[in-house]
Motif scaffolding. Structure first.
Motif, mmCIF file in Angstrom:
data_model
loop_
_atom_site.group_PDB
_atom_site.id
_atom_site.type_symbol
_atom_site.label_atom_id
_atom_site.label_comp_id
_atom_site.label_asym_id
_atom_site.label_seq_id
_atom_site.Cartn_x
_atom_site.Cartn_y
_atom_site.Cartn_z
ATOM 1 N N ILE A 193 -20.517 -30.730 76.876
ATOM 2 C CA ILE A 193 -20.954 -30.332 78.215
ATOM 3 C C ILE A 193 -21.328 -31.569 79.037
ATOM 4 O O ILE A 193 -20.976 -31.677 80.215
ATOM 5 N N GLU A 194 -22.010 -32.524 78.410
ATOM 6 C CA GLU A 194 -22.348 -33.759 79.115
ATOM 7 C C GLU A 194 -21.081 -34.489 79.563
ATOM 8 O O GLU A 194 -21.005 -35.014 80.681
ATOM 9 N N GLN A 205 -27.438 -23.399 81.105
ATOM 10 C CA GLN A 205 -28.574 -24.192 81.552
ATOM 11 C C GLN A 205 -28.388 -25.670 81.211
ATOM 12 O O GLN A 205 -28.765 -26.557 81.978
ATOM 13 N N HIS A 206 -27.778 -25.944 80.043
ATOM 14 C CA HIS A 206 -27.474 -27.334 79.677
ATOM 15 C C HIS A 206 -26.538 -27.961 80.705
ATOM 16 O O HIS A 206 -26.686 -29.127 81.075
ATOM 17 N N LEU A 207 -25.553 -27.178 81.161
ATOM 18 C CA LEU A 207 -24.595 -27.686 82.140
ATOM 19 C C LEU A 207 -25.266 -27.931 83.487
ATOM 20 O O LEU A 207 -25.066 -28.964 84.124
ATOM 21 N N LEU A 208 -26.092 -26.966 83.925
ATOM 22 C CA LEU A 208 -26.723 -27.084 85.233
ATOM 23 C C LEU A 208 -27.752 -28.204 85.277
ATOM 24 O O LEU A 208 -28.044 -28.745 86.353
ATOM 25 N N ALA A 267 -27.648 -31.116 83.204
ATOM 26 C CA ALA A 267 -27.113 -32.163 82.332
ATOM 27 C C ALA A 267 -27.829 -33.497 82.569
ATOM 28 O O ALA A 267 -28.232 -33.822 83.689
ATOM 29 N N VAL A 268 -27.981 -34.256 81.491
ATOM 30 C CA VAL A 268 -28.599 -35.574 81.579
ATOM 31 C C VAL A 268 -27.671 -36.560 82.293
ATOM 32 O O VAL A 268 -28.106 -37.397 83.087
ATOM 33 N N SER A 269 -26.377 -36.469 82.015
ATOM 34 C CA SER A 269 -25.392 -37.408 82.564
ATOM 35 C C SER A 269 -24.999 -37.006 83.978
ATOM 36 O O SER A 269 -24.588 -35.871 84.213
#
Length: 228
Positions: free
Chosen positions: A77-78, A116-119, A121-123
């Motif tokens: 995802i990142e 939620q990880h996608l929305l 994202a750290v990167s």
């Protein structure tokens, strides 16, 4: 507009627009009446699409029946967010819009936690300008590659002298500091690399070179490797 096309267009609008999206906004986006929107949402729900919300509040697509579930892990995802973010800053409006559409479609197929990880994202990609400024809309050249059709361009060399060329476009290449078009130049009867920022105009020439694009591109890449 055919009903199936209308439903697909509605699904796409619900993927892309910030939720909850009102029926009035969906009607504006898809070009149909409010009555059609309400009827089409009912049809999509009957077909299995998970759509939350109601009239007067807005709607949110929580499960998209048109797309299979995705099983990306967190680092994938990142990578998606980072790669598509880079595309959005390339300077090509069509590619930027396509990147946003891809991200919305992927988000619509993810389980809630992965979404939620996608929305969040750290990167992220942040640029203070477009990476590949061009003087021409690349749509005609990209279409020429897809359709294997010649394109006529107005091209300025390094000294600023302008010429009109008919080319067989083979590929669009994104180098570190510039965007280039790999092509067969009909004027020079040879492979040439044209910088996108020196192309002042491009339009279809009306001549097909199908099915030679892949073969020509393979030959050009082999020639570049020989040059070292």
């Amino acid at each position: 507009m055919a009903r199936a096309d209308r439903l697909l267009r509605l699904l796409h609008a619900m993927r892309v627009l910030p939720a909850p999206v009102t029926a009035a906004r969906l009607a504006e986006e898809t070009g149909v009446s409010l009555r059609s929107i309400y009827r089409d949402i009912d049809s999509l729900r009957t077909a299995g699409a998970g759509i939350e919300g109601e009239r007067g509040y807005g709607y949110r697509l929580v499960e998209d029946v048109a797309l299979p579930p995705q099983t990306f892990d967190r680092i994938e995802i990142e990578a998606l967010v980072l790669g598509l973010g880079e595309v959005r800053h390339m300077g090509d409006p069509a590619l930027a819009e396509a990147a946003a559409s891809v991200l919305a479609k992927v988000a619509a197929t993810l389980p809630d936690r992965r979404e939620q990880h996608l929305l969040h994202a750290v990167s992220q990609v942040r640029r203070f300008g477009t990476r590949y400024p061009a003087t021409v809309d690349m749509a005609a050249i990209r279409s020429g590659c897809w359709r294997e059709e010649a394109v006529t361009i107005r091209y300025a060399d390094k000294d600023g002298a302008t010429s009109v060329r008919t080319i067989l476009p083979l590929s669009i290449v994104y180098l570190d500091d510039k965007m280039t078009v790999l092509a067969w130049c009909c004027l020079r009867e040879a492979f040439r690399m044209f910088r996108a920022d020196r192309i002042a105009g491009a339009e279809p020439a009306g001549t097909s070179f199908r099915p030679r694009r892949v073969t020509l591109l393979r030959s050009y890449l082999a020639e570049l490797r020989r040059r070292g």
